[in-house]
Design an enzyme around this catalytic site. Structure first.
Site, short mmCIF file in Angstrom:
data_model
loop_
_atom_site.label_atom_id
_atom_site.label_comp_id
_atom_site.label_asym_id
_atom_site.label_seq_id
_atom_site.Cartn_x
_atom_site.Cartn_y
_atom_site.Cartn_z
N SER A 199 5.29 -1.28 -16.66
CA SER A 199 4.15 -0.49 -16.22
C SER A 199 3.12 -0.34 -17.35
O SER A 199 2.61 -1.34 -17.84
CB SER A 199 4.63 0.87 -15.69
OG SER A 199 3.59 1.57 -15.05
N ASP A 242 4.85 -2.64 -4.75
CA ASP A 242 4.54 -1.65 -5.78
C ASP A 242 3.38 -0.78 -5.31
O ASP A 242 2.28 -1.27 -5.05
CB ASP A 242 4.16 -2.37 -7.08
CG ASP A 242 4.16 -1.44 -8.29
OD1 ASP A 242 3.86 -0.24 -8.13
OD2 ASP A 242 4.45 -1.93 -9.40
N HIS A 265 7.81 0.14 -7.54
CA HIS A 265 7.51 0.34 -8.96
C HIS A 265 8.79 0.73 -9.71
O HIS A 265 8.96 1.85 -10.18
CB HIS A 265 6.44 1.42 -9.12
CG HIS A 265 5.77 1.39 -10.47
ND1 HIS A 265 5.02 0.34 -10.91
CD2 HIS A 265 5.75 2.31 -11.49
CE1 HIS A 265 4.56 0.59 -12.13
NE2 HIS A 265 5.01 1.78 -12.49
#
Length: 258
Positions: A129, A200, A233
């Protein structure tokens, strides 16, 4: 989310350097012959401990993992609420401003962590991320030979991994690379692995795909992009298997299946 007690000093003027306090660094020692060291960078609101626990379980006995913890700072995307973050971010749109000062400070921290490794050890940076975004920014600093502020970048990178991330400062990257033969040479040879889930909902898949395209079109020829159907995610064993196999092959580690 977990939070660190470290804080970022306030900026009293535009020319004032912020005093940045990074959190605790966690190290996973190699279980076999030490052949590579990788700084692995967590996402926003996380810390180095959580990733060190996962990395310790991977079948990569020749890698030393260094897992730093970001400073705690106000983050625009959370309305200024403070949490662990490598730089400030408001949104990921093309016209959003880049926090080059914050990116430089974090990329410098990672390079400093790698700079004391033995000369025969291959070095890499990876992350998830926001950590992936900072790892990719570090890759662009390496190929240019300098940070965004012009200071020299001090280490040689042999591999960069980004999971569920994006590329900061992508708008200006092409001009910076095309103006330097050395930067173009480094870009063409640096191995990059980008992985992103199509489901995501935090860092949308389109941002990962656009980042891979931006890197490829600016000369990163040794780039692998993997998309995962149904992945949100977070990471899954299939993705981490891809990371392990890729690192073994690209870094030429003992026992690699290339």
């Amino acid at each position: 989310m977990s939070f660190s007690t470290n804080s970022v000093g306030s900026v009293s003027g535009s020319r004032t350097t912020r005093r940045i306090e990074f959190g605790r660094t966690h190290v996973v020692r190699p279980k076999g012959k030490h052949q590579a060291t990788i700084v692995w960078v967590h996402g926003i609101g996380d810390n180095g401990s959580s990733w060190s626990q996962l990395l310790e379980t991977l079948p990569l006995p020749n890698i030393k993992w260094i897992c730093p913890t970001a400073p705690t700072r106000p983050v625009a995307i959370f309305g200024g609420f403070p949490c662990t973050a490598w730089f400030d971010v408001g949104d990921l749109s093309d016209d959003a401003p880049d926090d080059v000062e914050g990116l430089d400070a974090s990329a410098t921290h990672f390079a400093n962590l790698l700079s004391t490794e033995p000369a025969d050890i291959k070095l890499g940076i990876g992350g998830f991320s926001m950590g992936a975004a900072t790892a990719l920014y570090s890759a662009t600093c390496y190929i240019q030979g300098k940070y965004g502020n012009g200071n020299p970048y001090p280490v040689n990178l042999s591999a960069v991994v980004g999971l569920s991330g994006w590329l900061p400062c992508s708008r200006s990257l092409r001009n910076k690379i095309e103006g330097s033969h050395e930067a173009a040479r480094r870009a063409s040879s640096l191995p990059l692995l980008l992985c992103h889930g199509r489901a995501d909902d935090v860092v949308l898949y389109k941002y990962g795909e656009k980042s891979a395209e931006a890197l490829a079109t600016t000369g990163f020829r040794n780039l692998t992009f993997r998309a995962y159907n149904g992945l949100g995610h977070y990471t899954v064993p299939e993705e981490m298997d891809e990371v392990c196999n890729w690192l073994n092959a690209r870094l030429g580690l003992d026992g690699s299946r290339s």
